[in-house]
Design an enzyme around this catalytic site. Structure first.
Site: not given
Ligand SMILES: Cc1cc2nc3c(=O)[nH]c(=O)nc-3n(C[C@H](O)[C@H](O)[C@H](O)COP(=O)(O)OP(=O)(O)OC[C@H]3O[C@@H](n4cnc5c(N)ncnc54)[C@H](O)[C@@H]3O)c2cc1C
Length: 415
Positions: A163, A394
């Site tokens: 994120s 996204e």
């Molecule tokens: C099906 C799928 C396809 C994807 N395709 C791509 C791709 O093509 N390219 C790419 O680069 N990435 C891709 N991703 C990655 C996706 O963009 C990330 O999984 C997403 O950005 C969340 O990041 P993270 O998993 O590190 O979770 P984190 O950032 O660690 O977040 C974990 C949870 O905490 C919440 N959170 C985080 N910060 C805060 C805050 N400040 N306040 C409240 N809540 C918060 C988030 O909403 C989430 O629910 C894909 C993911 C999936 C599931």
């Protein structure tokens, strides 16, 4: 021409909008034309026909086997769908934002994995190159991506940075006229078969987002490795890759945008991707509603039928209302984009609302189907998994909420 009057007081907080749009769109009673143009209608019916006739028979099997139906890439290109929003001179169809939304909605209604493939190829990758690329980059990559000869992926997320994009740790070290890329990327859609990847890496430390660069990396470059990710919830027919960059050397000509533009490239791509995601969510919500109606109509005995229960009727009515509202918000964001007006907040609102509405619809649909799991007859379990994943990526729903609130009250309002 059908014209409808809509009171936009609730929809768009017109007072603040009126200040921004002096050409008087935002009167309290605003006349909006809801009719699609002939071109938009053509895209909608082409996408619907393709999705219902060619995708629908494949979607359950592709999902069950976890395989992306590769032959559809060429087919989508032949139909002019693969590079829908890309300019015609680069092999695209030059679709406007509304047409692109209609396309994503129809694909999302049938197969989210295909919709996901297309939004990465057409929007995250191709539109980023179109917006930020040099003439040479546009000429080299866009026609190949439009024809489906090459697949593209967008590599931003890392094991410890999702994120918060400014936390990425992959590095780009300048070495003469080239850069050495080092780091890891996870969850990269289309990453196993991609021929070109937009890779984000940090050239400078301690300046957070300002130190990020974007590179166009051809995936046969030595030091670029990709491996399948373990299967997670939803999108079972999609490819998701774990990418390792190990002293991966690219020319400085591979930079996409200026060296410090990487963060802007990432965010502008996510913004346009988000609109396709909102439309995909509308499609999933509509598919849940369609499935519930079919299920209820097909039930004959025993009496009383489920459809006669007022509680079930209320569920269906609320689902229909939520999906209609999600669709309007999404079309509204597309319309703003088409008018070249700022559409970031409207797009975040559309994604937030549409994915929540579709999540609720999918949950109700699974319940109403009594958890029947035969994927050929009852696809609601697939919709349920796909929409949960869509809420995450996204820009998850929490992140969309934060962006909307920051836009309304200012990022540092509480400090
Ligand atoms: C099906 C799928 C396809 C994807 N395709 C791509 C791709 O093509 N390219 C790419 O680069 N990435 C891709 N991703 C990655 C996706 O963009 C990330 O999984 C997403 O950005 C969340 O990041 P993270 O998993 O590190 O979770 P984190 O950032 O660690 O977040 C974990 C949870 O905490 C919440 N959170 C985080 N910060 C805060 C805050 N400040 N306040 C409240 N809540 C918060 C988030 O909403 C989430 O629910 C894909 C993911 C999936 C599931």
């Amino acid at each position: 021409m059908t014209r409808h009057i809509i009171n936009l007081l609730e929809l768009a907080r017109p007072r603040s909008f009126r200040l921004r749009y002096p050409h008087n769109i935002w009167r309290e009673e605003t006349v909006m034309d809801f009719e699609l143009t002939p071109d938009q209608q053509k895209v909608q019916s082409l996408a619907r026909r393709f999705a219902q006739q060619e995708l629908a028979p494949l979607a359950p099997l592709a999902n069950a086997h976890g395989e992306f139906p590769q032959h559809l890439i060429k087919r989508m290109s032949d139909l002019g769908l693969l590079a829908g929003p890309v300019e015609k001179r680069y092999g695209g169809s030059g679709m406007d934002a509304m047409s692109y939304v209609l396309l994503c909605e129809e694909l999302g209604r049938v197969a989210s994995s295909i919709r996901e493939f297309l939004t990465v190829q057409a929007s995250l990758v191709s539109l980023s190159i179109q917006e930020w690329g040099s003439k040479e980059q546009k000429r080299r990559y866009l026609p190949k991506l439009a024809s489906g000869e090459w697949i593209g992926c967008y590599a931003l997320t890392e094991p410890d940075a999702g994120s918060d994009v400014s936390n990425i740790t992959a590095t780009a070290t300048k070495d003469g006229a080239s850069y050495l890329l080092q780091g890891e990327k996870v969850w990269i859609t289309n990453g196993l078969n991609a021929r070109v990847a937009i890779v984000f890496a940090r050239r400078e430390r301690n300046v957070r987002h300002k130190g990020i660069c974007a590179f166009l990396v051809e995936t046969d470059t030595p030091g670029f490795h990709s491996a399948p990710m373990p299967q997670a919830l939803g999108y079972r027919a999609s490819e998701h890759a774990h990418i390792t960059l190990d002293a991966c050397r690219v020319s400085e000509k591979a930079l996409l945008g200026a060296p410090r533009d990487g963060f802007k490239v990432a965010i502008s791509a996510l913004e346009s991707g988000c609109l396709g995601m909102a439309a995909g969510a509308v499609g999933i919500g509509q598919a849940c509603l369609d499935a519930c109606i079919t299920f209820l109509r097909q039930q004959s005995l025993p009496e009383p039928r489920l459809a006669d229960s007022e509680m079930i009727q209320a569920t269906i009515a609320n689902m229909a209302a939520d999906i209609a509202a999600a669709r309007l918000l999404t079309y509204y964001a597309a319309w703003l984009k088409g008018q070249k007006e700022p559409a970031t907040r409207a797009t975040s609102i559309a994604k937030l609302f549409a994915s929540a509405a579709a999540m609720k619809a999918a949950s109700e649909a699974v319940l109403l189907h009594g958890n029947r799991g035969d994927p050929d007859r009852y696809p609601v379990e697939r919709y349920y998994q796909d929409i949960k994943a869509l809420q995450t990526y996204e820009g998850s729903n929490q992140i969309q909420s934060i962006a909307i609130a920051h836009d309304l009250i200012g990022a540092n309002a509480a400090k």
